[in-house]
Design a protein around this motif. Structure first.
Motif, PDB file in Angstrom:
ATOM      1  N   UNK A 189       0.820  -1.211   0.000  1.00  0.00           N
ATOM      2  CA  UNK A 189       0.000   0.000   0.000  1.00  0.00           C
ATOM      3  C   UNK A 189       0.860   1.269   0.000  1.00  0.00           C
ATOM      4  N   UNK A 190       2.004   1.221   0.664  1.00  0.00           N
ATOM      5  CA  UNK A 190       2.883   2.394   0.674  1.00  0.00           C
ATOM      6  C   UNK A 190       3.452   2.664  -0.712  1.00  0.00           C
ATOM      7  N   UNK A 242       3.336   5.371  -6.147  1.00  0.00           N
ATOM      8  CA  UNK A 242       3.217   5.215  -7.594  1.00  0.00           C
ATOM      9  C   UNK A 242       2.067   6.030  -8.167  1.00  0.00           C
ATOM     10  N   UNK A 243       0.915   6.020  -7.476  1.00  0.00           N
ATOM     11  CA  UNK A 243      -0.231   6.800  -7.939  1.00  0.00           C
ATOM     12  C   UNK A 243       0.054   8.303  -7.909  1.00  0.00           C
ATOM     13  N   UNK A 244       0.719   8.743  -6.842  1.00  0.00           N
ATOM     14  CA  UNK A 244       1.065  10.165  -6.758  1.00  0.00           C
ATOM     15  C   UNK A 244       2.002  10.570  -7.898  1.00  0.00           C
ATOM     16  N   UNK A 245       2.982   9.722  -8.187  1.00  0.00           N
ATOM     17  CA  UNK A 245       3.932  10.016  -9.271  1.00  0.00           C
ATOM     18  C   UNK A 245       3.222  10.060 -10.615  1.00  0.00           C
ATOM     19  N   UNK A 246       2.289   9.123 -10.849  1.00  0.00           N
ATOM     20  CA  UNK A 246       1.539   9.090 -12.101  1.00  0.00           C
ATOM     21  C   UNK A 246       0.767  10.384 -12.309  1.00  0.00           C
ATOM     22  N   UNK A 292       1.908   1.206  -9.681  1.00  0.00           N
ATOM     23  CA  UNK A 292       0.850   1.509  -8.710  1.00  0.00           C
ATOM     24  C   UNK A 292      -0.218   0.426  -8.698  1.00  0.00           C
ATOM     25  N   UNK A 293      -0.656  -0.019  -9.879  1.00  0.00           N
ATOM     26  CA  UNK A 293      -1.718  -1.024  -9.908  1.00  0.00           C
ATOM     27  C   UNK A 293      -1.213  -2.397  -9.463  1.00  0.00           C
ATOM     28  N   UNK A 337      -3.647   5.861   1.077  1.00  0.00           N
ATOM     29  CA  UNK A 337      -2.845   4.636   1.090  1.00  0.00           C
ATOM     30  C   UNK A 337      -1.973   4.536   2.335  1.00  0.00           C
ATOM     31  N   UNK A 338      -1.435   5.648   2.788  1.00  0.00           N
ATOM     32  CA  UNK A 338      -0.598   5.642   3.991  1.00  0.00           C
ATOM     33  C   UNK A 338      -1.431   5.305   5.230  1.00  0.00           C
TER      34      UNK A 338
END
Length: 471
Positions: free
Chosen positions: A325-326, A331-335, A354-355, A417-418
């Motif tokens: 999850x971390x 990954x989602x934030x970077x995308x 991320x996925x 996620x955190x």
């Protein structure tokens, strides 16, 4: 557990896996379907962003209600009837979706598709109850390959039905095929759970199921279950209502699991919709999707499931969840943060990472939940946390499908996620522990520690009294 151990692992469980796995495929197909279809209909029916978001959210609203109704039914009337009912509901109303001519007609269809999806925790529990402690961890994860197969299948169906056939109705109609398969397989291949039968006092029927399973796996049923053999219910108590989940024994665990499921599903489904938004180009003729990029990001779920299989019995459930999850959140934030700056290959990389990580975390969350809850509350407890999950997912379209800047979307998904990772870090480790026994073992351990502490206090008291330290 000893009786299930005797039937071995073989063709019987493989058939149950296929039947329950296609249920999960049906779930992923409907979610991916709406991630694409909602944007197609927004252009065709000229509807607002809020209504477009509500189309997808309606699925999760139905799933929330469905899981609160169908889940407890799994503890009351049996696992198999709920499996059949869920698959039937999804199939009927899924086809009804393809016949709609207005969004007001679409809402009830989508709602009842979600209602059927709400019962899909029960098929997962059926499979878990036919597995031994040693095989349960990695074998349950195989069901997630079916989910991924559904995610991968949708972009392919979308390409041929939307781009070539130019028919969203055909897209919606074809997407119910996995659910029809699960309906057939569930009816023919899945018996009632022997654990549930024993909990209801139907020990003779449970023994018959186990004998048939043993025979199908190539084990002599007369040898492992000789004449006169009787099954013993390890759990004398019965609990099938939601109020029982908040008894002192389960309260903290249920609350923690509910937060984990709500936050992880908000991010998990948010990730699916975010990837669709990132790889969509809007023009006057309607949305133009990068089907290859969406397909590759869906394929990454195979990586996530495979990673979970490798890690779950090596480093344990808790560490795998926290790490997945971390990294998934990062990954989602970077995308989202790089959407306007990075080239397509970089965006595909972060979508993949991320996925994959979100999938790994989801896989382990499903398994640890089934392992933490005991048989008599398994379906009800699983339904409770799944209701929170669907409630969390309900809000994700309003974040992702709106005009909210992608940077903000990524930041919110990272923070959520955190929170998921933090809550997961407090769970009991269930690696190598029998189904539903982790809490009982922890209670016994806590009692032993308390007794040792009391003995130590008493010993110190007598020593100090003997030394004349106090009068």
């Amino acid at each position: 557990d000893e009786a299930v151990q005797c039937i071995g692992l073989g063709p019987f469980q493989h058939k149950v896996l296929f039947a329950t796995g296609t249920c999960f495929m049906a779930d992923s197909v409907q979610v991916m379907l709406l991630a694409i279809l909602s944007r197609v209909l927004q252009k065709e029916w000229d509807i607002s962003d809020t209504i477009t978001s509500s189309i997808t959210s309606c699925l999760f609203a139905g799933a929330t209600i469905g899981t609160l109704i169908l889940g407890p039914l799994g503890d009351r009337i049996g696992r198999k009837p709920v499996l059949i009912a869920s698959a039937s509901i999804i199939s009927c109303f899924g086809f009804g979706t393809s016949l709609c001519n207005h969004y007001l007609a679409l809402f009830p269809m989508i709602f009842f598709v979600g209602f059927g999806i709400g019962g899909l925790t029960v098929p997962f529990d059926i499979l878990a109850e036919f597995l031994t402690t040693e095989t349960r961890g990695h074998y349950l994860l195989l069901i997630k390959y079916f989910w991924t197969a559904g995610s991968v299948l949708v972009p392919i169906i979308a390409y041929y039905t939307l781009e070539i056939a130019n028919s969203w109705r055909l897209f919606a109609a074809v997407s119910i095929v996995p659910c029809l398969v699960s309906l057939y397989a569930g009816y023919h291949y899945v018996p009632e759970s022997p654990r549930w039968l024993v909990s209801k006092g139907l020990k003779k029927e449970a023994l018959e199921v186990l004998r048939r399973a043993a025979k199908e796996n190539g084990v002599d049923p007369d040898e492992v279950f000789p004449e006169g053999c009787k099954l013993v219910d390890e759990e004398a108590e019965e609990s099938t209502s939601f109020s029982d989940l908040f008894a002192p024994r389960w309260r903290t665990l249920i609350i923690t699991l509910s937060v984990i499921w709500a936050t992880y599903c908000f991010s998990f489904y948010g990730a699916i919709m975010t990837v669709t938004r990132v790889f969509e180009n809007d023009d006057d003729e309607g949305p133009d999707f990068d089907y290859f990029a969406i397909f590759i990001s869906s394929m990454s779920e195979l990586m996530g499931t495979s990673a979970a299989i490798q890690l779950i019995d090596r480093i344990g459930r808790v560490k795998t969840q926290v790490g997945s999850f971390t990294i998934g959140g990062l990954g989602l934030f970077s995308l989202c943060a790089l959407d306007s700056y990075a080239d397509r290959s970089v965006l595909i990389f972060f979508a993949l990472i991320s996925r994959a990580c979100m999938m790994a975390g989801a896989c382990v969350t499903w398994i640890s939940t089934a392992e933490l809850l005991s048989t008599e509350i398994l379906a009800t407890g699983h339904s409770m946390v799944n209701a929170f999950a669907r409630s969390g997912a309900f809000f994700s379209p309003y974040l992702v499908d709106s005009k909210t800047p992608l940077f903000t979307v990524g930041l919110v998904l990272l923070c959520v996620n955190l929170v998921t990772a933090l809550c997961a870090s407090t769970l009991l480790e269930t690696k190598g522990i029998e189904l539903g026994k982790a809490v009982l073992i922890e209670e016994a351990r806590s009692q032993e520690l308390e007794e040792e502490k009391m003995k130590e206090v008493a010993s110190n008291y007598h020593r100090m009294k003997g030394e004349g330290t106090f009068a």
